[in-house]
Scaffold this motif. Structure first.
Motif, PDB file in Angstrom:
ATOM      1  N   SER A  53       6.791   4.037   0.949  1.00 46.69           N
ATOM      2  CA  SER A  53       7.471   2.972   0.212  1.00 46.69           C
ATOM      3  C   SER A  53       6.555   2.136  -0.684  1.00 46.69           C
ATOM      4  CB  SER A  53       8.184   2.031   1.195  1.00 46.69           C
ATOM      5  OG  SER A  53       7.243   1.215   1.864  1.00 46.69           O
ATOM      6  N   ILE A  54       5.241   2.335  -0.626  1.00 45.20           N
ATOM      7  CA  ILE A  54       4.334   1.465  -1.371  1.00 45.20           C
ATOM      8  C   ILE A  54       3.909   2.083  -2.705  1.00 45.20           C
ATOM      9  CG2 ILE A  54       3.520   0.185   0.633  1.00 45.20           C
ATOM     10  CD1 ILE A  54       1.136   1.972   0.836  1.00 45.20           C
ATOM     11  N   LYS A  55       3.257   1.278  -3.543  1.00 46.96           N
ATOM     12  CA  LYS A  55       2.852   1.686  -4.894  1.00 46.96           C
ATOM     13  C   LYS A  55       1.720   2.716  -4.857  1.00 46.96           C
ATOM     14  CE  LYS A  55       5.530  -1.248  -7.040  1.00 46.96           C
ATOM     15  NZ  LYS A  55       6.876  -0.842  -6.931  1.00 46.96           N
ATOM     16  N   THR A  57      -1.526   3.486  -6.117  1.00 43.45           N
ATOM     17  CA  THR A  57      -2.939   3.382  -5.751  1.00 43.45           C
ATOM     18  C   THR A  57      -3.089   3.066  -4.272  1.00 43.45           C
ATOM     19  OG1 THR A  57      -3.495   2.628  -7.966  1.00 43.45           O
ATOM     20  CG2 THR A  57      -5.122   2.210  -6.251  1.00 43.45           C
ATOM     21  N   GLU A  58      -2.363   2.062  -3.826  1.00 46.57           N
ATOM     22  CA  GLU A  58      -2.412   1.697  -2.410  1.00 46.57           C
ATOM     23  C   GLU A  58      -1.897   2.848  -1.545  1.00 46.57           C
ATOM     24  OE1 GLU A  58      -0.888  -1.793   0.642  1.00 46.57           O
ATOM     25  OE2 GLU A  58      -0.229  -1.842  -1.450  1.00 46.57           O
ATOM     26  N   LYS A  59      -0.878   3.550  -2.011  1.00 50.29           N
ATOM     27  CA  LYS A  59      -0.306   4.671  -1.264  1.00 50.29           C
ATOM     28  C   LYS A  59      -1.351   5.757  -1.025  1.00 50.29           C
ATOM     29  CE  LYS A  59       3.817   6.189  -2.100  1.00 50.29           C
ATOM     30  NZ  LYS A  59       5.006   6.769  -2.708  1.00 50.29           N
ATOM     31  N   GLU A  60      -2.119   6.090  -2.052  1.00 47.97           N
ATOM     32  CA  GLU A  60      -3.127   7.136  -1.898  1.00 47.97           C
ATOM     33  C   GLU A  60      -4.195   6.748  -0.875  1.00 47.97           C
ATOM     34  OE1 GLU A  60      -2.864  10.259  -3.010  1.00 47.97           O
ATOM     35  OE2 GLU A  60      -0.923   9.518  -3.698  1.00 47.97           O
ATOM     36  N   ILE A  61      -4.592   5.492  -0.884  1.00 52.22           N
ATOM     37  CA  ILE A  61      -5.582   5.008   0.086  1.00 52.22           C
ATOM     38  C   ILE A  61      -4.991   5.052   1.492  1.00 52.22           C
ATOM     39  CG2 ILE A  61      -6.887   2.967   0.845  1.00 52.22           C
ATOM     40  CD1 ILE A  61      -7.096   2.288  -2.218  1.00 52.22           C
ATOM     41  N   GLU A  62      -3.784   4.534   1.654  1.00 56.73           N
ATOM     42  CA  GLU A  62      -3.134   4.515   2.973  1.00 56.73           C
ATOM     43  C   GLU A  62      -2.886   5.929   3.496  1.00 56.73           C
ATOM     44  OE1 GLU A  62      -2.593   1.991   5.084  1.00 56.73           O
ATOM     45  OE2 GLU A  62      -3.589   0.699   3.628  1.00 56.73           O
ATOM     46  N   LYS A  63      -2.519   6.864   2.619  1.00 56.43           N
ATOM     47  CA  LYS A  63      -2.320   8.254   3.034  1.00 56.43           C
ATOM     48  C   LYS A  63      -3.620   8.844   3.571  1.00 56.43           C
ATOM     49  CE  LYS A  63      -0.312  11.121   0.200  1.00 56.43           C
ATOM     50  NZ  LYS A  63       0.254  11.737  -1.029  1.00 56.43           N
ATOM     51  N   GLU A  64      -4.729   8.524   2.905  1.00 56.29           N
ATOM     52  CA  GLU A  64      -6.015   9.060   3.352  1.00 56.29           C
ATOM     53  C   GLU A  64      -6.433   8.462   4.689  1.00 56.29           C
ATOM     54  OE1 GLU A  64      -9.361  11.557   3.216  1.00 56.29           O
ATOM     55  OE2 GLU A  64      -7.387  11.630   2.268  1.00 56.29           O
ATOM     56  N   VAL A  65      -6.230   7.171   4.876  1.00 53.32           N
ATOM     57  CA  VAL A  65      -6.524   6.528   6.167  1.00 53.32           C
ATOM     58  C   VAL A  65      -5.669   7.171   7.259  1.00 53.32           C
ATOM     59  CG1 VAL A  65      -6.311   4.360   7.463  1.00 53.32           C
ATOM     60  CG2 VAL A  65      -7.296   4.349   5.158  1.00 53.32           C
ATOM     61  N   PHE A  66      -4.391   7.363   6.980  1.00 57.08           N
ATOM     62  CA  PHE A  66      -3.440   8.006   7.884  1.00 57.08           C
ATOM     63  C   PHE A  66      -3.924   9.415   8.234  1.00 57.08           C
ATOM     64  CE2 PHE A  66       0.313  10.684   8.449  1.00 57.08           C
ATOM     65  CZ  PHE A  66       1.214   9.915   9.167  1.00 57.08           C
ATOM     66  N   ARG A  67      -4.307  10.180   7.217  1.00 56.94           N
ATOM     67  CA  ARG A  67      -4.751  11.574   7.420  1.00 56.94           C
ATOM     68  C   ARG A  67      -5.998  11.645   8.285  1.00 56.94           C
ATOM     69  NH1 ARG A  67      -8.032  15.426   5.667  1.00 56.94           N
ATOM     70  NH2 ARG A  67      -9.189  14.049   4.302  1.00 56.94           N
ATOM     71  N   VAL A  68      -6.981  10.808   7.988  1.00 56.67           N
ATOM     72  CA  VAL A  68      -8.236  10.811   8.750  1.00 56.67           C
ATOM     73  C   VAL A  68      -7.981  10.426  10.205  1.00 56.67           C
ATOM     74  CG1 VAL A  68     -10.475   9.649   8.989  1.00 56.67           C
ATOM     75  CG2 VAL A  68      -9.729  10.477   6.746  1.00 56.67           C
ATOM     76  N   GLN A  69      -7.168   9.383  10.419  1.00 53.22           N
ATOM     77  CA  GLN A  69      -6.861   8.968  11.787  1.00 53.22           C
ATOM     78  C   GLN A  69      -6.128  10.077  12.528  1.00 53.22           C
ATOM     79  OE1 GLN A  69      -7.707   5.744  13.338  1.00 53.22           O
ATOM     80  NE2 GLN A  69      -7.476   7.307  14.896  1.00 53.22           N
TER      81      GLN A  69
END
Length: 125
Positions: A53-55, A57-69
């Motif tokens: 649901s987020i914009k 640039t922030e979405k790409e960062i959050e996806k990567e944090v999610f993926r790594v975790q």
């Protein structure tokens, strides 16, 4: 962990969801703030709902944090020999990273969880 802290992760407060799950859905917390024992397939899918649901640039960062975790949790599950948990998290990875992230859903994850458990011939830990 205190009883109060456990209730945050376990006790249903609305629509059968814990406060933790509601906070993941709304983005008040991220998946990294949830203790390992509570980072299951369901909570990952709740975190993914918010990320979708987020914009950009922030979405790409959050996806990567999610993926790594998620990858770290798969590795930890393998290390401690939690086969059911590992298979469930592998299903989450497949749903959100092998397929387009935007298409991922809890319904699809539940189907993949069954497939992963059958593939790995897993009953329970």
């Amino acid at each position: 962990m205190t009883i109060f802290e456990k209730s945050y992760f376990e006790m249903p407060v609305r629509e059968g969801k814990s406060q933790c799950s509601l906070d993941l859905e709304s983005g008040k917390i991220c998946i990294c703030e949830v203790p390992f024992e509570y980072r299951d397939a369901y909570r990952y899918s709740k975190a993914a709902e918010y990320i979708k649901s987020i914009k950009e640039t922030e979405k790409e960062i959050e996806k990567e944090v999610f993926r790594v975790q998620l990858l770290n949790d798969i590795a930890e599950s393998r290390r401690v020999r939690k086969k059911v948990r590992e298979a469930d998290l592998m299903a989450v990875y497949e749903e959100f990273f092998v397929r387009p992230f935007e298409c991922g859903s809890w319904f699809a994850v539940t189907n993949l969880v069954k497939e992963w458990r059958i593939r790995r011939e897993i009953k329970e830990d």
